[in-house]
Write an enzyme that holds these catalytic residues in place. Structure first.
Site, PDB file in Angstrom:
ATOM      1  N   LYS A  44      37.775  39.826  88.950  1.00 30.14           N
ATOM      2  CA  LYS A  44      37.248  39.544  87.422  1.00 30.14           C
ATOM      3  C   LYS A  44      38.064  40.416  86.493  1.00 30.14           C
ATOM      4  O   LYS A  44      38.111  41.626  86.780  1.00 30.14           O
ATOM      5  CB  LYS A  44      35.974  39.679  87.297  1.00 30.14           C
ATOM      6  CG  LYS A  44      35.155  38.879  86.259  1.00 30.14           C
ATOM      7  CD  LYS A  44      33.640  39.198  86.406  1.00 30.14           C
ATOM      8  CE  LYS A  44      33.057  38.363  85.152  1.00 30.14           C
ATOM      9  NZ  LYS A  44      31.504  38.903  85.535  1.00 30.14           N
TER      10      LYS A  44
HETATM   11  C1  E4P Z   1      28.943  36.977  83.930  1.00 31.05           C
HETATM   12  O1  E4P Z   1      30.020  37.058  84.497  1.00 31.05           O
HETATM   13  C2  E4P Z   1      28.726  37.793  82.492  1.00 31.05           C
HETATM   14  O2  E4P Z   1      29.312  39.140  82.982  1.00 31.05           O
HETATM   15  C3  E4P Z   1      27.358  37.716  82.476  1.00 31.05           C
HETATM   16  O3  E4P Z   1      26.858  36.502  82.420  1.00 31.05           O
HETATM   17  C4  E4P Z   1      26.932  38.294  81.175  1.00 31.05           C
HETATM   18  O4  E4P Z   1      25.737  38.229  80.674  1.00 31.05           O
HETATM   19  P1  E4P Z   1      24.875  38.681  79.443  1.00 31.05           P
HETATM   20  O5  E4P Z   1      25.388  38.498  78.252  1.00 31.05           O
HETATM   21  O6  E4P Z   1      23.334  38.417  79.778  1.00 31.05           O
HETATM   22  O7  E4P Z   1      24.679  40.390  79.988  1.00 31.05           O
END
Ligand code: E4P
Length: 218
Positions: A87
């Protein structure tokens, strides 16, 4: 549509996996911290533990923000297991790192996507997934789902192979609307996945079926 769970909690991952509908896991440094996992070795171990539960698609996020360091960190994460997807944040060096890792056959997920231009750039660099954050756009009075629609249209126009991974999915209607729009993947917490089970008419209907069976079979 693929279902990913958005957590570093092993019990939640196992529960979603046992349901038989889980296609992958996304994590981020905040989710690791929420589980109290700190220090490089502990974080790498948690990725290993997650890979031992699920069949594929475990997003592991780099901490570096400079090209060479991101590349080295990405390779280290990818070496943990073939299930790892590296990522990478949507920044200039991140785009370069996505291109380089893709050229080496390492899958990437470009995170922190908040507009269609960023999505196009990440797809051009060869990202396997792009993660537009729906909930965080909603938080600032901008419709996150409109962004998903826009990206679906653009990727269809050019037959980009990059998959649209709708992230920051906070509730069941987000998930259902992503499915209507045609997002390839949603990632969400366990309660959003299990929330799909619920309907009061299912509960009352089952209660009546079982009561009627009992009456006729005493
Ligand atoms: C996923 O890859 C993201 O990091 C995550 O969905 C972020 O979610 P949030 O905005 O609820 O922290």
């Amino acid at each position: 549509m693929k279902f990913f769970i958005d957590t570093a909690n092993l019990d939640d991952i196992q529960e979603a996996y046992d349901l038989g509908v889980l296609d992958g896991v996304t994590t981020n440094p905040s989710l690791m911290a929420k589980e109290g996992i700190t220090g490089e070795q502990n974080i790498l171990q948690r990725y290993k533990d997650i890979c031992d539960i699920v069949d594929d698609n475990v997003s592991a996020e780099v901490i570096s923000t400079e090209y060479e360091a991101m590349l080295a960190e990405g390779k280290k994460l990818a070496a943990i297991d073939d299930k790892i997807v590296v990522k990478i944040p949507m920044i200039k060096d991140g785009v370069k790192a996505i291109k380089a890792l893709t050229d080496e056959g390492i899958r990437t997920n470009c995170t922190l996507i908040f507009n269609a231009g960023q999505a196009i750039l990440a797809a051009k660099a060869g990202a396997s997934y792009i993660s537009p954050f729906i909930g965080r756009l909603d938080d600032i009075c901008t419709d996150g789902l409109t962004l998903i629609e826009q990206i679906v249209q653009i990727f269809d126009n050019y037959e980009f192979e990059t998959e649209i991974l709708a992230a920051s999915v906070r509730h069941n209607m987000h998930l259902i609307q992503c499915a209507e729009i045609g997002a390839d993947v949603v990632t969400c917490p366990l309660n959003v996945i299990t929330g799909l089970l619920k309907h009061p008419l299912t509960d009352s209907g089952l209660e009546k079926f079982l009561a009627d069976y009992k009456k006729g079979n005493q």
